[in-house]
Scaffold this motif. Structure first.
Motif, mmCIF file in Angstrom:
data_model
loop_
_atom_site.group_PDB
_atom_site.id
_atom_site.type_symbol
_atom_site.label_atom_id
_atom_site.label_comp_id
_atom_site.label_asym_id
_atom_site.label_seq_id
_atom_site.Cartn_x
_atom_site.Cartn_y
_atom_site.Cartn_z
ATOM 1 N N ILE A 67 68.104 64.529 10.500
ATOM 2 C CA ILE A 67 68.782 63.341 9.921
ATOM 3 C C ILE A 67 67.325 61.985 10.201
ATOM 4 C CG2 ILE A 67 69.457 62.157 12.730
ATOM 5 C CD1 ILE A 67 71.836 61.268 11.420
ATOM 6 N N ASN A 68 66.311 62.167 10.854
ATOM 7 C CA ASN A 68 65.333 61.738 10.993
ATOM 8 C C ASN A 68 63.894 62.154 11.303
ATOM 9 O OD1 ASN A 68 66.262 58.856 11.954
ATOM 10 N ND2 ASN A 68 66.649 59.167 14.086
ATOM 11 N N GLY A 69 63.729 62.109 9.487
ATOM 12 C CA GLY A 69 61.979 63.615 10.423
ATOM 13 C C GLY A 69 61.119 63.020 8.804
ATOM 14 N N VAL A 70 59.425 62.658 9.717
ATOM 15 C CA VAL A 70 58.891 62.557 9.147
ATOM 16 C C VAL A 70 57.057 62.247 8.918
ATOM 17 C CG1 VAL A 70 58.376 59.973 10.377
ATOM 18 C CG2 VAL A 70 57.194 59.580 8.015
ATOM 19 N N ASP A 71 56.153 62.693 8.080
ATOM 20 C CA ASP A 71 55.616 63.066 8.377
ATOM 21 C C ASP A 71 54.333 61.667 8.791
ATOM 22 O OD1 ASP A 71 55.636 66.106 7.585
ATOM 23 O OD2 ASP A 71 55.335 65.345 5.400
ATOM 24 N N LEU A 72 53.749 61.761 9.994
ATOM 25 C CA LEU A 72 53.227 60.494 9.975
ATOM 26 C C LEU A 72 51.415 60.495 9.150
ATOM 27 C CD1 LEU A 72 53.807 61.024 14.125
ATOM 28 C CD2 LEU A 72 54.930 59.623 12.321
ATOM 29 N N THR A 73 51.658 59.177 8.951
ATOM 30 C CA THR A 73 50.190 59.340 8.170
ATOM 31 C C THR A 73 49.534 57.891 9.020
ATOM 32 O OG1 THR A 73 50.986 57.839 6.747
ATOM 33 C CG2 THR A 73 50.728 59.868 5.989
ATOM 34 N N VAL A 74 48.663 57.457 8.226
ATOM 35 C CA VAL A 74 47.390 56.493 9.361
ATOM 36 C C VAL A 74 47.109 55.682 7.923
ATOM 37 C CG1 VAL A 74 45.701 57.206 11.061
ATOM 38 C CG2 VAL A 74 45.385 57.638 8.911
ATOM 39 N N GLU A 75 47.122 54.432 8.481
ATOM 40 C CA GLU A 75 47.319 52.873 7.261
ATOM 41 C C GLU A 75 46.385 52.279 7.769
ATOM 42 O OE1 GLU A 75 50.785 50.023 8.377
ATOM 43 O OE2 GLU A 75 50.468 50.783 10.043
ATOM 44 N N GLU A 92 58.819 60.989 22.790
ATOM 45 C CA GLU A 92 59.285 59.861 23.201
ATOM 46 C C GLU A 92 58.684 58.741 21.964
ATOM 47 O OE1 GLU A 92 62.472 60.169 24.493
ATOM 48 O OE2 GLU A 92 61.906 61.742 25.713
ATOM 49 N N LYS A 93 59.727 58.499 21.875
ATOM 50 C CA LYS A 93 59.945 56.553 20.912
ATOM 51 C C LYS A 93 58.888 55.881 21.262
ATOM 52 C CE LYS A 93 61.657 52.935 18.379
ATOM 53 N NZ LYS A 93 63.492 52.297 18.231
ATOM 54 N N GLY A 94 57.508 55.232 20.889
ATOM 55 C CA GLY A 94 56.753 54.867 21.234
ATOM 56 C C GLY A 94 55.546 55.546 21.408
ATOM 57 N N ALA A 95 54.948 56.730 21.946
ATOM 58 C CA ALA A 95 54.141 56.999 22.661
ATOM 59 C C ALA A 95 53.287 57.252 21.661
ATOM 60 C CB ALA A 95 54.728 58.969 22.855
ATOM 61 N N VAL A 96 52.285 57.680 21.949
ATOM 62 C CA VAL A 96 50.994 57.364 21.468
ATOM 63 C C VAL A 96 50.203 58.526 20.617
ATOM 64 C CG1 VAL A 96 48.400 56.383 21.061
ATOM 65 C CG2 VAL A 96 49.912 54.721 22.898
ATOM 66 N N LEU A 97 50.306 58.973 19.759
ATOM 67 C CA LEU A 97 50.202 60.333 19.081
ATOM 68 C C LEU A 97 48.928 60.566 18.838
ATOM 69 C CD1 LEU A 97 53.220 60.601 16.938
ATOM 70 C CD2 LEU A 97 52.789 61.317 19.592
ATOM 71 N N VAL A 98 47.743 59.403 18.220
ATOM 72 C CA VAL A 98 46.572 59.183 17.973
ATOM 73 C C VAL A 98 46.037 57.667 17.820
ATOM 74 C CG1 VAL A 98 45.044 59.758 15.470
ATOM 75 C CG2 VAL A 98 46.742 61.319 15.651
ATOM 76 N N ARG A 167 52.257 55.656 16.633
ATOM 77 C CA ARG A 167 53.021 55.925 17.738
ATOM 78 C C ARG A 167 53.631 56.575 17.483
ATOM 79 N NH1 ARG A 167 52.670 52.690 22.601
ATOM 80 N NH2 ARG A 167 50.733 50.946 22.165
ATOM 81 N N ALA A 168 55.212 57.786 18.130
ATOM 82 C CA ALA A 168 55.708 57.872 17.616
ATOM 83 C C ALA A 168 57.496 57.049 17.398
ATOM 84 C CB ALA A 168 56.834 58.804 18.737
ATOM 85 N N LEU A 194 57.081 64.716 13.193
ATOM 86 C CA LEU A 194 57.700 64.353 13.950
ATOM 87 C C LEU A 194 59.208 64.813 13.025
ATOM 88 C CD1 LEU A 194 58.169 63.903 16.347
ATOM 89 C CD2 LEU A 194 58.016 60.874 15.114
ATOM 90 N N GLN A 195 59.974 65.203 13.927
ATOM 91 C CA GLN A 195 61.226 65.989 13.772
ATOM 92 C C GLN A 195 62.305 65.333 15.091
ATOM 93 O OE1 GLN A 195 62.041 66.820 10.209
ATOM 94 N NE2 GLN A 195 59.818 66.970 9.449
ATOM 95 N N ASP A 196 63.422 65.055 14.896
ATOM 96 C CA ASP A 196 64.672 64.673 15.484
ATOM 97 C C ASP A 196 65.431 65.945 14.836
ATOM 98 O OD1 ASP A 196 66.743 64.540 17.285
ATOM 99 O OD2 ASP A 196 67.094 62.247 16.915
ATOM 100 N N LEU A 197 65.075 67.046 15.926
ATOM 101 C CA LEU A 197 66.502 68.256 16.126
ATOM 102 C C LEU A 197 67.333 68.111 16.133
ATOM 103 C CD1 LEU A 197 64.063 71.204 16.453
ATOM 104 C CD2 LEU A 197 64.758 69.571 13.607
#
Length: 386
Positions: A67-75, A92-98, A167-168, A194-197
């Motif tokens: 229901i929430n799923g996305v491929d994270l990309t850089v801007e 968790e939401k807002g966590a720094v991933l890269v 960020r997530a 990132l997938q919310d399962l």
């Protein structure tokens, strides 16, 4: 000489006649043996046809997605300086991933903040001079505009600095990292998925004939089983108000809870939209129905004299069970579900129908009951809308 020839000819006729007579006698005896030999009954499996409850379903093949799923990309482009996750971590939401190298952006932010502080000081001084009637309104307006421009420059520098972080956007399970430390990446590079399962959605299509049977909130059952062996269940969340004119199919979306995580985005699954239950429906295992060029038929077990009230009841005089034979009966079938099929015409409740061994049967063949069963007693059949 002639006498010897006659004797030899007579002996030859006697020998040939004896062989021919023996063969004819043998064939006649064999025919009599098989004609008088009793036909051995064929053991068959049967069920007694009884009315049962029937739950119609609309079957389809669907695709599962989160229901929430996305491929994270850089801007923006930059060099990866920090990776804050490992494969299959729950973030968790807002966590720094890269984190990308942001030394230049930090310096630009510091310069913009210093300029903004100076412009704020100049604005306060201009306002104070105006209050003392030393400064002019033009000076105040110019100082205020400069302060607003510098404040906007600070916000721009902060936004550029934030773009150096990924960020997530929501809580979920992160996939395998697709970048490494020190790698130079450009805008659009995929970092990870990132997938919310916790909750899944299933997209599927239904034919035009079944479109008007659909409603928002109808229960849905998936073919994929949960961890305890029970199927995943959900409800219909969306129905496209348009039927595709090229395929004559309508798009439907269901929402399904996924607490055990067995459903995976991208997989396909069987979808059963459950309709209201129906009663007093005659159903048989599909193995009982034989399909031929002349139609569908079944073999019904009946007493050999066709006069008995029940199958295999004991004879009143001898106390022995009556002989059983099968009769070929053509039927009209309806909806199907799994290994069950609905019988619309040709049979009635109480008929004993053969479910296995039909390949050895013919109309009127004697049979014995290998095992007995009752179809419909205490069970619920599932139907497929066709």
């Amino acid at each position: 000489m002639i006498k010897r020839f006659v004797i030899a000819f007579v002996l030859l006729v006697l020998i040939v006649g004896g062989l021919v007579g023996y063969n004819l006698f043998r064939d006649r005896m064999i025919r009599q043996f098989f004609a008088n030999m009793p036909v051995q009954p064929v053991p068959v499996s049967t069920v007694v046809l009884e009315p049962t409850s029937w739950t119609p379903t609309i079957e389809a093949i669907g695709t599962v997605s989160a229901i929430n799923g996305v491929d994270l990309t850089v801007e923006v482009s930059g060099i990866v300086s920090h990776i804050g996750f490992e494969a299959n971590d729950h973030v968790e939401k807002g966590a720094v991933l890269v984190q990308l190298d942001d030394a230049i952006e930090r310096a630009e932010l510091a310069a913009a903040e210093a300029r903004a502080n100076l412009d704020q000081t100049s604005l306060r001084r201009a306002i104070e001079l105006q209050r003392r009637e030393v400064g002019t309104d033009v000076n105040v307006d110019s100082a205020r505009a400069a302060a607003q421009v510098s404040a906007a420059a600070v916000e721009k520098a902060r936004a550029a600095l934030d773009q150096k972080q990924i960020r997530a956007p929501f809580s979920g399970v992160i996939g395998i990292p697709k970048v490494v430390l020190g790698q130079y990446i450009t805008p659009g590079t995929i970092v990870a998925t990132l997938q919310d399962l916790t909750t899944m959605r299933v997209d599927f299509t239904v034919p035009e004939q079944s479109f008007y049977l659909l409603e928002i909130g109808q229960p849905v059952r998936l073919g994929a089983d949960g961890a305890d062996g029970t199927p995943h269940t959900g409800i219909v969340r969306g129905i496209d108000p348009k039927i595709d004119p090229s395929s004559r199919l309508a798009n439907v979306r269901a929402e399904v809870a996924n607490p055990d995580g067995r459903l995976t985005p991208g997989q396909f699954t069987q979808v059963h939209v459950v309709m209201p239950e129906e009663g007093d429906v005659l159903t048989l295992p599909q193995t009982a129905v034989v399909t031929s060029l002349y139609g569908d038929h079944v073999y019904v077990v009946r007493p050999s004299d066709e006069g008995g009230e029940g199958v295999g009841e004991a004879d009143a005089d001898t106390g022995e069970a009556a002989a059983l034979v099968v009769r070929q009966v053509f039927v009209k079938t309806g909806r199907r579900s799994g290994d069950m099929v609905e019988i619309l015409d040709g049979l009635s409740a109480g008929d004993r129908v053969v479910t296995a061994g039909q390949n050895r049967l013919s109309n009127g063949a004697p049979v014995t009951l290998a095992e007995e069963g009752t179809q419909g007693a205490g069970g619920t059949a599932q139907a497929v809308m066709q």
